[in-house]
Motif scaffolding. Structure first.
Motif, short mmCIF file in Angstrom:
data_model
loop_
_atom_site.label_atom_id
_atom_site.label_comp_id
_atom_site.label_asym_id
_atom_site.label_seq_id
_atom_site.Cartn_x
_atom_site.Cartn_y
_atom_site.Cartn_z
N LEU A 320 81.41 61.27 -30.25
CA LEU A 320 82.67 61.19 -30.99
C LEU A 320 83.34 62.55 -31.11
CD1 LEU A 320 81.81 58.66 -33.85
CD2 LEU A 320 83.28 58.28 -31.87
N GLU A 342 77.56 50.33 -37.23
CA GLU A 342 78.38 50.59 -38.41
C GLU A 342 77.99 51.94 -38.99
OE1 GLU A 342 78.32 47.51 -41.26
OE2 GLU A 342 79.03 45.94 -39.87
N ASP A 346 83.27 52.49 -41.28
CA ASP A 346 83.81 52.51 -39.92
C ASP A 346 82.83 51.85 -38.97
OD1 ASP A 346 85.50 52.91 -37.87
OD2 ASP A 346 85.25 55.10 -37.74
N LYS A 347 83.36 51.32 -37.88
CA LYS A 347 82.55 50.69 -36.83
C LYS A 347 82.72 51.47 -35.54
CE LYS A 347 82.66 46.03 -38.77
NZ LYS A 347 82.99 44.60 -38.53
N ILE A 348 81.61 51.64 -34.83
CA ILE A 348 81.61 52.42 -33.61
C ILE A 348 80.97 51.59 -32.51
CG2 ILE A 348 80.82 54.54 -32.49
CD1 ILE A 348 80.69 55.83 -35.23
N SER A 381 85.52 54.69 -31.94
CA SER A 381 85.58 54.19 -33.31
C SER A 381 86.86 53.39 -33.52
CB SER A 381 85.52 55.35 -34.29
OG SER A 381 86.63 56.22 -34.11
N SER A 382 86.98 52.80 -34.68
CA SER A 382 88.16 51.99 -34.97
C SER A 382 89.42 52.84 -35.00
CB SER A 382 87.98 51.27 -36.32
OG SER A 382 86.81 50.47 -36.30
#
Length: 583
Positions: A320, A342, A346-348, A381-382
């Motif tokens: 990231l 998660e 945030d979700k990845i 990520s989102s």
């Protein structure tokens, strides 16, 4: 003595004779062929007698009334004969296939009145009274006929309320090249195709060229086992796989990725596109996984049973924070699955394809013999959605080393100019293997001694203005001619080129496309002086070529100007000491 009166002719004959005589006078004045015009006007008189009168109707009226019309001559191949009363069955013109009175091309709304459509049957007199004009004033059939029906629509604004006026007239084609008689009436309309059924199927099979029912043709179409396989990939042909084609995502009408674009043979591509996804469903989208790009097997040639697997040569993982990590063992990580994790709120999604680079090796016979892929996997990520993907594919010929280019096709700023020379007329351009030594300038150093830096050069880079120089100290014992040759060789360098490539990817065999270098020598003549070169100025002119959306840099002219100056000469350069700066 009384004059003898000519015999009286019937009314139609008198009219015909008068018409012919009158036209004879006109053509004699114009010095035109008398026979052709005489027959034309005679037949036109007959045609005028047999012509129809136009029908005029007004929306508020229920009756019709004749209106006068003017007929013009038309050409007819019929021989001159005695006129007789026309009959309806003797009219050579065919029956119109299209009823222009019932045809309305502006009637677009069923069961509704279209505005300003004067031929719309759904419009009433109240609708016509508010029309401003007729959008289609004239409706007619084929304009190639000498005479045809025409429906004319107009509005009478003097009436209260305004009314629509409809006229059905016979329109005469003024051109002498028109169709008067049609002896093939089926050509006036489309022929209805014969639909196959149980009764006519056998007949259609025999008459069709696209079917074959005998056993001999079936045997001739089968491929013999001993026959050589002539199939091969040609330029632009889609690369086939065991199930379909090798897919190469690319942007289509927008920047979004389209996954149905097939890769083509020898078509190098490098594209970027945007991927918009629902991150929670990333594990279900196959175009994000590595297996989608590495699992297909390319057919060696089109239609062949030999398959070439795609080998994963390199896998780089991007985190990231944009750090890159290269995996050493690609065999155990070829099928790295997509994983959704998660991290707090945030979700990845990890192992998403960010970059794919294909390298395909082919032979002179048009066969694919090797396929490699280099991938960049990353975490998304989102907050990063939508994200960008890069895809590249290039082809390498077997037993050849890829040559780096200075652009494809246009030059890229900062890359060296491609240059060379033609050893003999009719041959290709010869280039040195060192692409940074094909067109060079004298390189400046801290010492600035021309003799010490002889042979040290700097490449001419596209888009960069450069200036260099050095100092040369001369003694009285050195001859002027030797100094001039030494300085010229120092400025030009070894193997000064004769041609420069117009594009960064120009081929050496395309000699006519290359730009010649115009070498100019500029001297100043002075008596009892030594001509020494003091500068070599190279001017490169380029332009933007191609589409306005993606212009390419193209070199159009190269000029090398060798400038010499005069220095006093006395014996062996006596008094010629000092410093010269070469630019």
């Amino acid at each position: 003595m009384p004059r003898t009166q000519p015999p009286r002719l019937p009314g139609s004959a008198r009219s015909l004779a008068a018409s012919c005589a009158g036209f004879r006078l006109v053509m004699e004045l114009r010095d035109l062929p008398p026979l052709l015009l005489l027959l034309v006007d005679c037949w036109a008189s007959m045609s005028a007698q047999a012509g129809d009168t136009p029908v005029v109707t007004t929306e508020a009226l229920s009756s019709t009334k004749p209106a006068p019309t003017t007929f013009r001559p038309a050409v007819s191949p019929r021989p001159h004969e005695t006129p007789r009363a026309p009959r309806p069955s003797s009219d050579p013109r065919p029956t119109p296939v299209t009823d222009v009175a019932a045809l309305c091309v502006c009637d677009l709304s069923p069961a509704l009145c279209d505005v300003n459509c004067c031929c719309d049957p759904d419009c009433s007199s109240v609708d016509f009274s508010v029309f401003s004009a007729c959008s289609i004033p004239v409706v007619m059939g084929d304009s190639q006929f000498c005479s045809q029906k025409a429906a004319i629509y107009s509005l009478n604004f003097t009436a209260d309320p305004p009314q629509r006026v409809f006229k059905l007239v016979n329109q005469i084609n003024p051109s002498i090249f028109c169709i008067h008689i049609t002896n093939y009436k089926p050509a006036l309309s489309f022929i209805n195709p014969e639909v196959p059924d149980e009764s006519n199927f056998d007949k259609l099979m025999k008459t069709s060229d696209g079917f074959s029912t005998n056993a001999e043709s079936d045997v001739s179409l089968t491929t013999k086992p001993d026959a050589p396989n002539t199939a091969k990939y040609e330029y632009g042909v889609h690369l086939q796989t065991s199930h379909s084609f090798l897919r190469f995502p690319s942007p289509l009408t927008s920047s979004l990725c389209t996954d149905n674009n097939p890769a083509a043979f020898l078509v190098n591509q490098a594209v970027k596109c945007t991927r918009r996804i629902n991150l929670e469903q990333c594990t279900e989208i196959e175009t994000l996984s590595l297996a989608y790009y590495s699992s297909p097997k390319i057919l060696r040639v089109p239609g062949s049973g030999t398959k070439v697997p795609i080998t994963v040569q390199s896998i780089i993982i991007q985190s990231l924070n944009k750090t890159l990590t290269r995996l050493e063992d690609t065999d155990t990580d070829v099928l790295r699955p997509l994983v959704l994790v998660e991290a707090g709120h945030d979700k990845i999604c990890t192992n998403i394809i960010l970059e794919v680079k294909y390298s395909l090796t082919y032979t002179n016979a048009g066969e694919i013999i090797k396929a490699d892929v280099f991938v960049l996997l990353g975490a998304v990520s989102s907050a990063m959605v939508p994200f960008q993907q890069k895809f590249e594919i290039y082809f390498i010929q077997q037993n050849t080393k890829p040559v780096p280019l200075s652009g494809n096709p246009g030059y890229v700023v900062g890359l060296p100019l491609a240059a060379g020379f033609q050893p003999q007329k009719g041959s290709g351009i010869m280039q040195t293997t060192n692409r940074y030594g094909q067109l060079t300038l004298l390189r400046s150093t801290a010492e600035q001694d021309c003799l010490a830096i002889a042979g040290i050069r700097t490449p001419v880079l596209f888009g960069y203005n450069m200036q260099s120089g050095c100092k040369l100290r001369l003694t009285k014992a050195i001859a002027c001619r030797l100094v001039a040759q030494k300085v010229e060789s120092l400025l030009k360098g070894q193997g000064f080129p004769d041609y420069v490539a117009p594009f960064g990817n120009s081929q050496a065999q395309d000699v006519l496309d290359w730009v010649p270098v115009h070498f100019i020598t500029q001297t100043s003549h002075m008596k009892d002086s030594c001509q020494l070169p003091v500068a070599l100025a190279i001017e490169v002119k380029w332009t933007k070529y191609g589409s306005l959306l993606n212009p390419q840099a193209k070199i159009v002219n190269v000029t090398a100007n060798l400038i010499s100056s005069s220095f006093p000469e006395s014996g062996h350069m006596k008094g010629c000491t000092g410093s010269l700066i070469y630019v």
